[in-house]
Design a protein around this motif. Structure first.
Motif, short mmCIF file in Angstrom:
data_model
loop_
_atom_site.label_atom_id
_atom_site.label_comp_id
_atom_site.label_asym_id
_atom_site.label_seq_id
_atom_site.Cartn_x
_atom_site.Cartn_y
_atom_site.Cartn_z
N ALA A 48 0.82 -1.21 0.00
CA ALA A 48 0.00 0.00 0.00
C ALA A 48 0.85 1.26 0.00
O ALA A 48 0.44 2.30 -0.52
N THR A 49 2.05 1.19 0.59
CA THR A 49 2.97 2.32 0.63
C THR A 49 4.38 1.83 0.35
O THR A 49 4.70 0.65 0.52
N SER A 50 5.24 2.76 -0.04
CA SER A 50 6.63 2.37 -0.29
C SER A 50 7.33 1.97 1.00
O SER A 50 8.24 1.13 0.97
N ALA A 51 6.91 2.55 2.13
CA ALA A 51 7.51 2.14 3.42
C ALA A 51 7.22 0.67 3.69
O ALA A 51 8.11 -0.10 4.11
N GLU A 52 5.98 0.23 3.44
CA GLU A 52 5.65 -1.18 3.60
C GLU A 52 6.41 -2.04 2.59
O GLU A 52 6.87 -3.14 2.92
N PHE A 92 -2.78 5.32 -9.27
CA PHE A 92 -2.47 4.05 -8.61
C PHE A 92 -3.19 2.87 -9.27
O PHE A 92 -2.73 1.73 -9.16
N GLU A 95 4.17 7.85 -5.66
CA GLU A 95 4.08 8.66 -4.45
C GLU A 95 4.76 10.01 -4.64
O GLU A 95 4.24 11.05 -4.20
N GLY A 115 -5.11 5.15 -2.28
CA GLY A 115 -4.57 3.96 -2.92
C GLY A 115 -5.21 3.68 -4.26
O GLY A 115 -4.78 2.79 -4.98
N LEU A 122 6.24 2.28 -7.34
CA LEU A 122 5.40 2.79 -6.27
C LEU A 122 5.95 4.11 -5.74
O LEU A 122 5.19 5.07 -5.49
N GLU A 123 7.26 4.21 -5.59
CA GLU A 123 7.86 5.45 -5.12
C GLU A 123 7.70 6.57 -6.14
O GLU A 123 7.52 7.74 -5.76
#
Length: 375
Positions: free
Chosen positions: A109-113, A186, A342, A181, A338-339
């Protein structure tokens, strides 16, 4: 057909998530899995009845729970077909069970994940792959081969356009397309941006702008037709990507366009231009224009996997495991895309250029006349 460690057994797949898209994967593996050395052994879903329906009529495939798939001795790769919010938790659970993972877009769902997933995989000594795999078909790969062969000279620029009036016109439950998302970037952006990475390499920075045409939309079909629902995301996103190789890509992703004749993707260089087919599909016409040609001419499809379908990326990951080489639908590429998305939304919000922190290797070109993902 080799496997890790020299074994001749096929790469065994356990599916988590038995929604609609799982049927396309199962059909692909039923037709092309034997030739590619891929075998589905188990299907799991939070709804046991749905898992049971998915295995019905498929010999050798059993229904299971997700935890049983993560722990199964006869599963090498977990195919993650859950909703985007569950992509990272499912991937991390599979990795904890010692399994390789291939998932639908986005990788998380996020680049951190996504970074957590890749870090966990590296620590466990397993690999991660992610959709879209449409770019491995003969459309994008043939265009890539023309660029690599120097047919358009030095690549300078590209355009990538997706525009429609919105999915609520045809989808009976379109709400999630307009929640965080979702949105055109996306939803469709991974196809286009992944194609651009294959064609031109990774992105180092972006500038962008975004807008939202209204606070609500109306369901256009099905039992909810006429019902209004909220719009929480940008419905028109545009920007410029600066690739590390120097080329500039102009992108437009919109749910606000009634009709258009925009080309899907074009790449322009010092000696010519190549028209790339819709990256949401594995094939389509590839056209080339050069200084010595009279306009566009269609070129024969040459590179890319001919036996294509949803599941091709996982088969290519299995090939990479057998041969100890880079997978083309690679987790690092998925994280990078993904990044980029974002960063594009962040640049639109800040009204300034945003760097893209991650890098990735440009995936290898699929060979000429390849049929399935084999050694």
């Amino acid at each position: 057909m080799g496997h890790e460690g020299g074994s001749t057994r096929p790469t065994r797949v356990g599916i988590v998530g038995a929604g609609a898209i799982s049927g396309q994967y199962l059909d692909y593996f039923a037709e092309h899995g034997p030739a590619a050395g891929v075998l589905v052994t188990a299907i799991a879903d939070l709804d046991p009845a749905r898992a049971a329906r998915a295995v019905d009529g498929r010999p050798g495939v059993r229904a299971a729970t997700p935890d049983e798939v993560y722990a199964a001795d006869d599963v090498d790769i977990v195919l993650n077909l859950t909703i985007p919010a569950a992509h990272a938790p499912v991937a991390l659970a599979a990795i904890a069970g010692g399994k390789h993972v291939y998932g639908e877009k986005p990788i998380a769902a996020t680049s951190a994940e996504a970074r957590q997933v890749l870090a966990a995989a590296a620590a466990a000594g397993v690999r991660v792959g992610a959709a879209p795999d449409t770019v491995l078909g003969r459309g994008t790969q043939t265009a890539r081969a023309l660029i690599d062969a120097g047919r358009i000279g030095q690549p300078l620029a590209a355009t990538a356009f997706f525009a429609c009036a919105g999915h609520e016109r045809w989808h009976p439950d379109p709400d999630f397309y307009y929640q965080p998302g979702g949105g055109p970037l996306f939803d469709m952006g991974p196809y286009y941006l992944t194609a651009l990475v294959h064609l031109l390499g990774p992105v180092e920075s972006v500038v962008g702008a975004a807008s939202r045409s209204g606070a609500e939309r109306v369901v256009g079909s099905g039992p909810r037709a006429g019902e209004r629902f909220p719009v929480e995301v940008a419905t028109h996103v545009t920007g410029v990507l600066r690739h590390r190789g120097g080329a500039l890509s102009t992108v437009l992703m919109s749910f606000d366009v009634i009709g258009n004749e925009l080309p899907r993707i074009e790449v322009h260089g010092t000696a010519g231009s190549v028209s790339v087919p819709d990256p949401n599909y594995f094939e389509g016409p590839v056209r080339l224009a050069t200084h010595d040609s009279d306009g566009w001419r269609e070129v024969p499809l040459s590179h890319g996997y001919a036996a294509a379908g949803r599941g091709l990326g996982l088969a290519d990951l299995a090939r990479a495991l057998r041969t100890d080489c880079q997978a083309r639908a690679d987790g690092a590429v998925a994280l990078h895309v993904l990044e980029v998305m974002e960063a594009l939304l962040g640049a639109a919000e800040d009204d300034r250029a945003r760097p893209v922190a991650s890098d990735c290797a440009r995936p290898p070109l699929v060979p000429e006349s390849a049929r399935v993902a084999v050694d």
